[in-house]
Design a protein around this motif. Structure first.
Motif, PDB file in Angstrom:
ATOM      1  N   GLY A  55       7.584  12.384 -10.832  1.00  0.00           N
ATOM      2  CA  GLY A  55       7.078  13.709 -10.478  1.00  0.00           C
ATOM      3  C   GLY A  55       7.151  14.047  -8.999  1.00  0.00           C
ATOM      4  O   GLY A  55       6.474  14.966  -8.533  1.00  0.00           O
ATOM      5  N   LYS A  56       7.968  13.324  -8.256  1.00  0.00           N
ATOM      6  CA  LYS A  56       8.069  13.585  -6.805  1.00  0.00           C
ATOM      7  C   LYS A  56       8.644  14.982  -6.542  1.00  0.00           C
ATOM      8  O   LYS A  56       8.050  15.780  -5.804  1.00  0.00           O
ATOM      9  CB  LYS A  56       8.971  12.542  -6.125  1.00  0.00           C
ATOM     10  N   MET A  84       3.788   7.709  -6.159  1.00  0.00           N
ATOM     11  CA  MET A  84       3.413   8.366  -7.411  1.00  0.00           C
ATOM     12  C   MET A  84       3.731   7.430  -8.575  1.00  0.00           C
ATOM     13  O   MET A  84       4.801   6.824  -8.622  1.00  0.00           O
ATOM     14  CB  MET A  84       4.228   9.651  -7.625  1.00  0.00           C
ATOM     15  N   GLY A  85       2.808   7.373  -9.515  1.00  0.00           N
ATOM     16  CA  GLY A  85       3.061   6.644 -10.755  1.00  0.00           C
ATOM     17  C   GLY A  85       3.187   7.641 -11.878  1.00  0.00           C
ATOM     18  O   GLY A  85       3.312   8.842 -11.640  1.00  0.00           O
ATOM     19  N   LEU A 143      -0.682   6.543  -7.292  1.00  0.00           N
ATOM     20  CA  LEU A 143      -0.971   5.110  -7.305  1.00  0.00           C
ATOM     21  C   LEU A 143      -1.478   4.616  -5.955  1.00  0.00           C
ATOM     22  O   LEU A 143      -2.329   3.728  -5.890  1.00  0.00           O
ATOM     23  CB  LEU A 143       0.294   4.325  -7.680  1.00  0.00           C
ATOM     24  N   PHE A 144      -0.911   5.213  -4.902  1.00  0.00           N
ATOM     25  CA  PHE A 144      -1.217   4.664  -3.583  1.00  0.00           C
ATOM     26  C   PHE A 144      -0.997   5.741  -2.530  1.00  0.00           C
ATOM     27  O   PHE A 144      -0.004   6.464  -2.575  1.00  0.00           O
ATOM     28  CB  PHE A 144      -0.270   3.470  -3.326  1.00  0.00           C
ATOM     29  N   ASP A 145      -1.931   5.843  -1.588  1.00  0.00           N
ATOM     30  CA  ASP A 145      -1.795   6.847  -0.525  1.00  0.00           C
ATOM     31  C   ASP A 145      -2.503   6.309   0.716  1.00  0.00           C
ATOM     32  O   ASP A 145      -3.731   6.268   0.771  1.00  0.00           O
ATOM     33  CB  ASP A 145      -2.437   8.168  -1.004  1.00  0.00           C
ATOM     34  N   MET A 146      -1.711   5.863   1.667  1.00  0.00           N
ATOM     35  CA  MET A 146      -2.329   5.187   2.812  1.00  0.00           C
ATOM     36  C   MET A 146      -1.486   5.372   4.081  1.00  0.00           C
ATOM     37  O   MET A 146      -0.259   5.300   4.019  1.00  0.00           O
ATOM     38  CB  MET A 146      -2.406   3.686   2.475  1.00  0.00           C
ATOM     39  N   PRO A 147      -2.151   5.557   5.240  1.00  0.00           N
ATOM     40  CA  PRO A 147      -1.393   5.618   6.503  1.00  0.00           C
ATOM     41  C   PRO A 147      -0.756   4.264   6.810  1.00  0.00           C
ATOM     42  O   PRO A 147      -1.341   3.218   6.495  1.00  0.00           O
ATOM     43  CB  PRO A 147      -2.459   5.965   7.546  1.00  0.00           C
TER      44      PRO A 147
END
Lengths: 279, 245
Positions: free
Chosen positions: A39-40, A199-200, A205-209
Motif C-alpha cells: 500500500g505504499k 508498511m505491512g 509495522l514500523f515508524d521511527m527516526p
C-alpha cells in the motif's frame, strides 16, 4: 504537516488499510518501505487526493486532501513511478507548469539540471525514461512545495544518477519541507532519509527516526553460529550472519542497515518495536 | 471563492491544456472544414442540381456534423484516460471547476461556436429557421450527452453513446411499429403551439432561436452539471504497481 487519522481504504473487497494512523512532520525525509502490494503507492495517492478513503481523513496543513483544493495542491508535488510528459521542450513545460507553484525557483531547477548534466532546452519527446525521470525530479524539487512525494524515484536511473539524485534531494531539503520517498531500492536512499516507515499488510509495522533507530539498535556482521546473545534478527551474509541487536549501554553506534532492518521488521515487527520500548 | 474559481488560474489551466491539445484540435478543425466544404467542391453551380441531390448532400453534412461533435465532445477528458497523465492533471494546482471548464471550453463550447459561424456556401441548403432550429437543438443536446458519456466512460464514451442512441432509436421505432395506434393517439398540440409561436410560412428566426435555447437548456445543463460532479470525483482506479496478493 500531514496527519492520517483512522484511515480505511480498500480496492473492492481487498482491504489495503484498516484504521491507519500516521504523521509526517516537516523538515524530514521519510523512507516509505514495504512489500509489493503493501500500500505504499496507495498511501501516496491518498495523500495527494488521487484516491479517496472509505473512512478516516488525510489532513495536509489543515486541508482535507480528498477535496484537491488549489491551495493544497500548490504546496504538494508527486513524482509517480510511471508518468508521461508532453511532447515539447522542457523550457516550454516549465513555462506552462511553473506558474502554478508560487515558490518555484528557477535557480534551483538550473542547479539540479546541471547536477544531472542536463539543460532546459532538451525536447521531452526525445528523452529516455531515465532522462525524463531526472528532468521531472528536477522540476519537482524546484517547485519548492512543502510536501514532495516520490514513488520509486530511482527506478530507471543509472548508477551515477542515483548518487546525484541523493545529492540534489539533500541540497533541496529545507526545514519546512517534507519529502516522502517510497522505494524498494533501499540502498539508493540509505544515507538520505531521516525516518524509516515500513508498511505491512493493512497496517503500519514500523515508524521511527533514523537517529532513534541507531540509538536503540545495532547492525553487526558476525561469523555463523556466533550471533550475540539477545539478537533480534539474523540473516545469512557474506561474512556469516548479519544481525540486528538491541543496543546496550557501552555498545558503539553502528551504521543503519535499512535492508537488514526491513527484513527484521517483516520477520518480527513486535520484537523490533519492543527494543525501543525496553530501553 | 479563490479555491473554487480564479480567472488567472483558469487562464493558466487553459493555456496548459491548449499547449497539449492543440495538435488534436487542429486536426478536428481541419476535418470540420472538410465536412462543411465538400459539397462546394462536388456541387459547384448548385442552382443546376436537383433538389434531391442537394437534399442528400445536406443529409450527409448533418450526419457528419453530429458524428463530428460526438467524437470531439466525447474526447473532453481524453487527457486522463491513461493513469500516467491522470496523476499530473488531477494534481495540477487548480480547482476541479477550472480544470473542467477549461477542457469544456476547448472541446465543446469553442467548437460549437466555431460550427455556428454562418457558412455562406451552405446557406442555400439551410433555407429556413426550422432547419436551423433543429440543428441547434440536436447538436447542443447531443454533444452535451457526449461530454457526459466521455466523462463517465472515458475511452469507451463514444461507443457507449452510439450504442445508447442505436438502442433508443430501435426501441422507439419498434414501439411505434408494433403499436400503430399509439401514433394516432399522440397529442401533437405542443407542435401546433410551436408552429404558432415561430410561424410556418415565414418563420421568425429570433423566436426559433429562443425556443431552441429554452428546450435545449434543460437536458444540456443536466448533462454538463452531472459531468462536472462526476469529474470532481475522478480518482485513480488503482495504482499501476498494485499486485493482487
Amino acid at each position: 504537516m500531514v496527519t492520517i487519522s483512522n484511515l480505511q481504504f480498500s480496492y473492492g473487497s481487498h482491504e489495503v488499510f484498516s484504521n491507519l494512523n500516521l504523521t509526517f512532520d516537516e523538515g524530514k525525509i521519510y523512507g516509505l518501505l514495504g512489500l509489493n502490494g503493501a500500500g505504499k503507492s496507495t498511501l501516496l495517492y491518498l495523500m495527494s487526493g488521487l484516491l479517496f478513503a472509505k473512512n478516516g481523513t488525510v489532513d495536509f496543513n489543515g486541508h482535507n486532501m480528498s477535496r484537491r483544493s488549489p491551495d493544497a495542491l500548490a504546496n504538494l508535488f508527486i513524482v509517480p513511478e510511471e508518468f508521461d510528459l508532453p511532447a515539447m521542450t522542457f523550457e516550454r513545460y516549465v513555462l506552462l507548469n511553473a506558474p502554478f507553484y508560487p515558490d518555484f525557483s528557477r535557480a534551483t531547477l538550473d542547479r539540479c539540471l546541471a547536477g544531472f548534466g542536463m539543460t532546459a532546452d532538451m525536447n521531452l519527446a526525445r528523452l529516455s525514461m531515465g532522462q525524463k525521470k531526472k528532468a521531472f525530479v528536477c522540476f519537482a524539487l524546484a517547485t519548492n512545495t512543502s510536501l514532495l512525494l516520490m514513488d520509486e524515484p530511482t527506478n530507471g536511473l543509472d548508477i551515477p544518477s542515483k548518487s546525484q539524485f541523493r545529492k540534489v534531494v539533500a541540497e533541496c531539503m529545507t526545514d519546512n519541507r517534507t519529502i516522502i520517498i517510497s522505494t524498494h531500492q533501499v540502498r539508493d536512499v540509505e544515507n538520505l532519509i531521516d525516518n524509516v516507515t515500513i508498511m505491512g499488510s493493512r497496517q503500519l509495522l514500523f515508524d521511527m527516526p533514523v537517529a532513534q533507530i541507531c540509538d536503540h539498535l545495532t547492525f553487526v556482521d558476525c561469523k555463523l553460529g556466533q550471533e550475540p546473545e539477545g539478537a533480534i534478527y539474523s540473516q545469512p551474509s557474506a561474512l556469516g550472519s548479519a544481525v540486528v541487536c538491541g543496543r546496550k549501554a557501552g555498545d558503539d553506534e553502528t551504521t543503519l542497515d535499512i535492508e537488514l532492518l526491513f527484513n527484521a521488521v517483516l520477520a518480527n515487527a513486535e520484537s523490533v518495536n519492543q527494543a525501543f520500548a525496553a530501553k | 471563492m479563490n479555491n473554487w474559481f480564479n480567472i488567472k488560474r483558469f487562464w493558466l489551466v487553459l493555456r496548459h491544456e491548449f499547449a497539449e491539445a492543440w495538435p488534436e484540435l487542429a486536426i478536428f478543425a481541419a476535418v470540420f472544414m472538410v465536412i462543411m466544404c465538400w459539397p462546394v467542391v462536388f456541387f459547384k453551380g448548385a442552382a443546376g442540381q436537383t433538389q434531391a441531390i442537394l437534399g442528400v448532400a445536406f443529409g450527409v453534412i448533418c450526419v457528419g456534423i453530429v458524428l463530428y461533435y460526438w467524437i470531439l465532445a466525447s474526447r473532453v477528458f481524453a487527457n486522463i484516460q491513461r493513469p500516467e497523465r491522470k496523476i499530473g492533471y488531477l494534481t495540477l494546482p487548480a480547482s476541479n471547476a477550472e480544470k473542467f471548464y477549461s477542457r469544456l471550453l476547448l472541446y465543446w463550447i469553442l467548437p460549437l461556436a466555431f460550427g455556428f459561424i454562418p457558412y455562406p456556401h451552405t446557406g442555400t441548403e439551410i433555407t429556413n429557421a426550422w432547419m436551423y432550429f433543429f440543428i441547434v437543438l440536436l447538436l447542443v443536446v447531443q454533444s452535451s450527452l457526449a461530454v457526459l458519456f466521455g466523462t463517465i466512460f472515458r475511452k469507451g464514451g463514444l461507443l457507449v453513446l452510439i450504442l445508447a442512441e442505436v438502442v433508443l432509436t430501435v426501441a422507439w421505432v419498434a414501439y411505434f411499429t408494433t403499436n400503430p395506434q399509439s401514433v394516432k393517439n399522440l397529442d401533437l398540440a405542443f407542435v401546433a403551439q410551436i408552429a404558432d409561436y415561430v410561424g410556418v410560412t415565414e418563420p421568425d428566426m429570433g423566436r426559433a432561436a429562443k425556443l431552441a435555447f429554452g428546450i435545449a437548456a434543460v437536458p444540456t445543463v443536466f448533462n454538463i452539471g452531472l459531468a462536472r460532479i462526476i469529474f470532481s470525483r475522478k480518482r485513480l482506479r488503482r495504482p499501476m504497481v498494485y499486485v493482487e496478493q
